[in-house]
Design a protein around this motif. Sequence first.
Motif, PDB file in Angstrom:
ATOM      1  N   LYS A 171     -16.838  93.403-102.490  1.00  0.00           N
ATOM      2  CA  LYS A 171     -16.591  92.066-103.061  1.00  0.00           C
ATOM      3  C   LYS A 171     -16.366  92.135-104.564  1.00  0.00           C
ATOM      4  CE  LYS A 171     -21.549  90.872-103.309  1.00  0.00           C
ATOM      5  NZ  LYS A 171     -22.062  92.091-102.647  1.00  0.00           N
ATOM      6  N   LYS A 172     -16.705  93.274-105.197  1.00  0.00           N
ATOM      7  CA  LYS A 172     -16.398  93.443-106.620  1.00  0.00           C
ATOM      8  C   LYS A 172     -14.910  93.749-106.836  1.00  0.00           C
ATOM      9  CE  LYS A 172     -20.979  95.364-107.672  1.00  0.00           C
ATOM     10  NZ  LYS A 172     -21.684  96.604-108.122  1.00  0.00           N
ATOM     11  N   VAL A 173     -14.251  94.190-105.768  1.00  0.00           N
ATOM     12  CA  VAL A 173     -12.826  94.544-105.842  1.00  0.00           C
ATOM     13  C   VAL A 173     -11.959  93.407-105.302  1.00  0.00           C
ATOM     14  CG1 VAL A 173     -11.053  96.163-105.039  1.00  0.00           C
ATOM     15  CG2 VAL A 173     -13.346  96.995-105.640  1.00  0.00           C
ATOM     16  N   PHE A 174     -12.389  92.841-104.162  1.00  0.00           N
ATOM     17  CA  PHE A 174     -11.614  91.794-103.496  1.00  0.00           C
ATOM     18  C   PHE A 174     -12.304  90.444-103.691  1.00  0.00           C
ATOM     19  CE2 PHE A 174     -10.907  95.698-101.008  1.00  0.00           C
ATOM     20  CZ  PHE A 174      -9.527  95.801-101.127  1.00  0.00           C
ATOM     21  N   VAL A 175     -11.565  89.459-104.179  1.00  0.00           N
ATOM     22  CA  VAL A 175     -12.135  88.130-104.387  1.00  0.00           C
ATOM     23  C   VAL A 175     -12.246  87.401-103.051  1.00  0.00           C
ATOM     24  CG1 VAL A 175     -11.192  87.986-106.708  1.00  0.00           C
ATOM     25  CG2 VAL A 175      -9.886  87.038-104.812  1.00  0.00           C
ATOM     26  N   ASN A 176     -13.147  86.453-102.976  1.00  0.00           N
ATOM     27  CA  ASN A 176     -13.338  85.545-101.828  1.00  0.00           C
ATOM     28  C   ASN A 176     -14.047  86.179-100.635  1.00  0.00           C
ATOM     29  OD1 ASN A 176     -12.111  83.395-103.135  1.00  0.00           O
ATOM     30  ND2 ASN A 176     -10.081  83.896-102.338  1.00  0.00           N
ATOM     31  N   LEU A 177     -14.410  87.462-100.714  1.00  0.00           N
ATOM     32  CA  LEU A 177     -15.052  88.083 -99.546  1.00  0.00           C
ATOM     33  C   LEU A 177     -16.424  87.473 -99.269  1.00  0.00           C
ATOM     34  CD1 LEU A 177     -14.217  91.899 -99.670  1.00  0.00           C
ATOM     35  CD2 LEU A 177     -13.208  90.111 -98.275  1.00  0.00           C
ATOM     36  N   GLU A 178     -17.071  86.926-100.291  1.00  0.00           N
ATOM     37  CA  GLU A 178     -18.367  86.286-100.058  1.00  0.00           C
ATOM     38  C   GLU A 178     -18.207  84.994 -99.277  1.00  0.00           C
ATOM     39  OE1 GLU A 178     -19.869  85.877-104.029  1.00  0.00           O
ATOM     40  OE2 GLU A 178     -21.201  87.604-103.799  1.00  0.00           O
ATOM     41  N   LYS A 179     -17.045  84.323 -99.450  1.00  0.00           N
ATOM     42  CA  LYS A 179     -16.819  83.027 -98.806  1.00  0.00           C
ATOM     43  C   LYS A 179     -16.080  83.159 -97.484  1.00  0.00           C
ATOM     44  CE  LYS A 179     -16.404  80.750-103.313  1.00  0.00           C
ATOM     45  NZ  LYS A 179     -15.497  79.992-104.217  1.00  0.00           N
ATOM     46  N   ARG A 180     -15.221  84.154 -97.383  1.00  0.00           N
ATOM     47  CA  ARG A 180     -14.349  84.256 -96.210  1.00  0.00           C
ATOM     48  C   ARG A 180     -14.471  85.629 -95.570  1.00  0.00           C
ATOM     49  NH1 ARG A 180      -9.011  82.095 -99.408  1.00  0.00           N
ATOM     50  NH2 ARG A 180      -9.892  80.122-100.161  1.00  0.00           N
ATOM     51  N   ALA A 181     -14.698  85.619 -94.275  1.00  0.00           N
ATOM     52  CA  ALA A 181     -14.788  86.882 -93.538  1.00  0.00           C
ATOM     53  C   ALA A 181     -13.389  87.445 -93.317  1.00  0.00           C
ATOM     54  CB  ALA A 181     -15.481  86.650 -92.199  1.00  0.00           C
ATOM     55  N   LEU A 182     -13.329  88.727 -92.997  1.00  0.00           N
ATOM     56  CA  LEU A 182     -12.045  89.305 -92.610  1.00  0.00           C
ATOM     57  C   LEU A 182     -11.514  88.531 -91.407  1.00  0.00           C
ATOM     58  CD1 LEU A 182     -12.873  93.102 -92.934  1.00  0.00           C
ATOM     59  CD2 LEU A 182     -11.393  91.768 -94.430  1.00  0.00           C
ATOM     60  N   PRO A 183     -10.256  88.089 -91.442  1.00  0.00           N
ATOM     61  CA  PRO A 183      -9.736  87.173 -90.417  1.00  0.00           C
ATOM     62  C   PRO A 183      -9.550  87.843 -89.060  1.00  0.00           C
ATOM     63  CG  PRO A 183      -7.995  87.816 -91.947  1.00  0.00           C
ATOM     64  CD  PRO A 183      -9.263  88.398 -92.482  1.00  0.00           C
ATOM     65  N   ALA A 184     -10.318  87.394 -88.074  1.00  0.00           N
ATOM     66  CA  ALA A 184     -10.265  87.993 -86.737  1.00  0.00           C
ATOM     67  C   ALA A 184      -8.877  87.872 -86.122  1.00  0.00           C
ATOM     68  CB  ALA A 184     -11.310  87.335 -85.826  1.00  0.00           C
ATOM     69  N   GLU A 185      -8.250  86.686 -86.269  1.00  0.00           N
ATOM     70  CA  GLU A 185      -6.944  86.457 -85.647  1.00  0.00           C
ATOM     71  C   GLU A 185      -5.896  87.423 -86.182  1.00  0.00           C
ATOM     72  OE1 GLU A 185      -4.769  84.835 -82.736  1.00  0.00           O
ATOM     73  OE2 GLU A 185      -6.854  84.283 -83.198  1.00  0.00           O
ATOM     74  N   TYR A 186      -5.983  87.725 -87.475  1.00  0.00           N
ATOM     75  CA  TYR A 186      -5.054  88.683 -88.083  1.00  0.00           C
ATOM     76  C   TYR A 186      -5.143  90.033 -87.370  1.00  0.00           C
ATOM     77  CZ  TYR A 186      -3.502  92.115 -91.602  1.00  0.00           C
ATOM     78  OH  TYR A 186      -2.900  93.173 -92.248  1.00  0.00           O
ATOM     79  N   PHE A 187      -6.360  90.477 -87.098  1.00  0.00           N
ATOM     80  CA  PHE A 187      -6.524  91.793 -86.483  1.00  0.00           C
ATOM     81  C   PHE A 187      -6.175  91.779 -84.995  1.00  0.00           C
ATOM     82  CE2 PHE A 187      -8.928  92.420 -90.364  1.00  0.00           C
ATOM     83  CZ  PHE A 187      -8.473  93.676 -90.740  1.00  0.00           C
ATOM     84  N   ILE A 188      -6.426  90.679 -84.316  1.00  0.00           N
ATOM     85  CA  ILE A 188      -6.014  90.591 -82.908  1.00  0.00           C
ATOM     86  C   ILE A 188      -4.502  90.733 -82.813  1.00  0.00           C
ATOM     87  CG2 ILE A 188      -5.839  89.058 -80.916  1.00  0.00           C
ATOM     88  CD1 ILE A 188      -8.585  87.960 -81.676  1.00  0.00           C
ATOM     89  N   ASN A 189      -3.774  90.022 -83.677  1.00  0.00           N
ATOM     90  CA  ASN A 189      -2.318  90.121 -83.677  1.00  0.00           C
ATOM     91  C   ASN A 189      -1.861  91.524 -84.028  1.00  0.00           C
ATOM     92  OD1 ASN A 189      -1.900  87.425 -83.011  1.00  0.00           O
ATOM     93  ND2 ASN A 189      -1.892  86.751 -85.130  1.00  0.00           N
TER      94      ASN A 189
END
Length: 662
Positions: A171-189
Amino acid sequence: MADNTRNLRELNDEQQVREKPAVIFGTNDEYGAAHGVYEVIANSVDEAREGYGDLIRVSMFKDGSVEVIDSGRGIPMGWNEELQKYNWEIAFCKLYGSGKYDSSSYSSALGTNGLGLTAMQYASEFMTAESTYNGKTHIVHFKEGRPLGDMQVIPANRDGTGTLIRFKPDKKVFVNLEKRALPAEYFINLLSRQAMLIPGLKIKFYHHEFDDEITLHYPEGASDFLEKIADGHMLSESVHFKSSKTGVDDPEQNPEPYTVNMNITFNFSRDGGFLELYHNNSHLFEATKNYSLNGFKKGITEAFDDHAKELGKIGKSEGFNFKDIESLLLCVGTTDAPGHRTFFRNQTKGAINNPLIIESFTSFVYNSMRTWLNNERKESDKVLKEVITNKTAREEADKVSKKVVRSLGSAVTFKNKPKKFSDCSTKEVAERELYIVEGDSALGSVKLARNPEFQAVIPVRGKIINCLKERLSRVLNSDIIIDLFRVLECGIEAESKYIKDLPKFDLNKLNWGKIIICTDADLDGMHIRCLLITMLYVLAPSLLKANKVYIAETPLYEIIYKKEVAFAYSDEERDQMIQILEDNGISRSQLKINRSKGLGENDADMMAKSTMNPKTRRLIPIKYPEDDSGLKELFEALLGNDIESRRVLINEYFDQTEVSID
């Protein structure tokens, strides 16, 4: 002269990634992190593509960590005599460190630059890598991009070979990771596409939001995938073509030839519109810079052009647009070439620049489609008929598009108002009423009977076009409909794939408190009424949902006793009124009963009392159902081609009209 003594700064590999993640991952938010996860998965996919391992397991845990397990050969971790360092240091700690810079290990590869795995290691809060081969498991640990101690080597902790990598995007590298989880739908696709591209591969995916892991597996590859999308609405069976071409991109700078393998799987469906192209399993998603996509469109379109002209279905000077075909097409196209010879535009691998691949693929697509069009005539004739229909619709839309956009985009003024439209004077929208009347003859009586302070009137001439059965381009080519929507001023809710820049619907821009449909009480009037309601259902259903539309119920009979006048709106109501008068001692011979011959023949006084005056008129509100799941079928029954369904519906519901007194 000023002495410029500022020092420049040089970023090492770790700093490049952690301080500038968007350069590698495309963005610095959760989608950049998701792409980084994909880079790790890509190594497992490359192993499966080469035939090493048929199972990949991807798990995403609630703490934000990710685990990728494969059954490939295992990442080399031991001592590299040539470079005098361990292979794990090259794989995990050196940008552009890779084993894919020649064709000795991989005939083609998704991961080619030696960036993804290292970059994700640098961008992770922690990473643990276990690689099993030669009967041993090699383990290394990292924290915030740096190794924690030396590599451990233990007896194999799993059967066979393979790699396990567990890591947590930082989360120090990528913003918003504290608020938003890795998107499940993105990985299913994403993972379903990889399973589709490698028919023997199973990918098991677990996300902490799921009750259990899901399995992605397509035994027949793209054919299975496309038929699932078609969902039984196919116009043709799925077919698959493959070919290869050996050549060079630039004979002067790089004369060494290489081979590109090409595959295309497609079917046609009325629920089409799916097209994805891949190179070495990387989705070529950058549409504006995707030269392979442009080549694909060119090959497909020219194949249909030439076939249709040979059959005499279109003129020699005519031609299709890819859009004519696109809405029917379900297709997956792939190319494969040695990874070290592939020119991806950047690390996100959304487009390639290889002239050999693009030119070969364009020719391959053309030849494949021509073969199908010629050999499968029963199916291809059916598809060609649909494509020609789309071409006609597009050309019609081109003709009306500018006129429609220009007309609907201009405000109604005294100088440019629609022909025979009579506005009212009040500016209070809630009080304004627009009467849509049947024909010019009715226009005259309504204009005389209205209150011009708050009642406006516009005529429709004859029966308007059936909006349910006609293409939107033909609907919007109707001057009557365009005039109506110019007066409504709220835009159009319907969308067209051909007509662009239509004024978007906005209920707040509606210039009327009530829209009142006023037609004769005979069958023709009922039909016009139904066509007008259908027009609003197709072009602006929110007007119906907002309870803005009414029907002015017009009387069938005028019953006169001396100077008193009453109106009956049906035969039954006429008989009831006569019976009441007779019960009160008034004989039928004392009554004068006039049957309405139509709005145009009613005098203004009668129209004012029966149809226009809010105190004495009857209005039927058009009530939009809360559950509209069967509404389309109802309109189809009323105005479609099934005469028997319409007869049954009318017989069943004719006497159940709900009337509201305004």
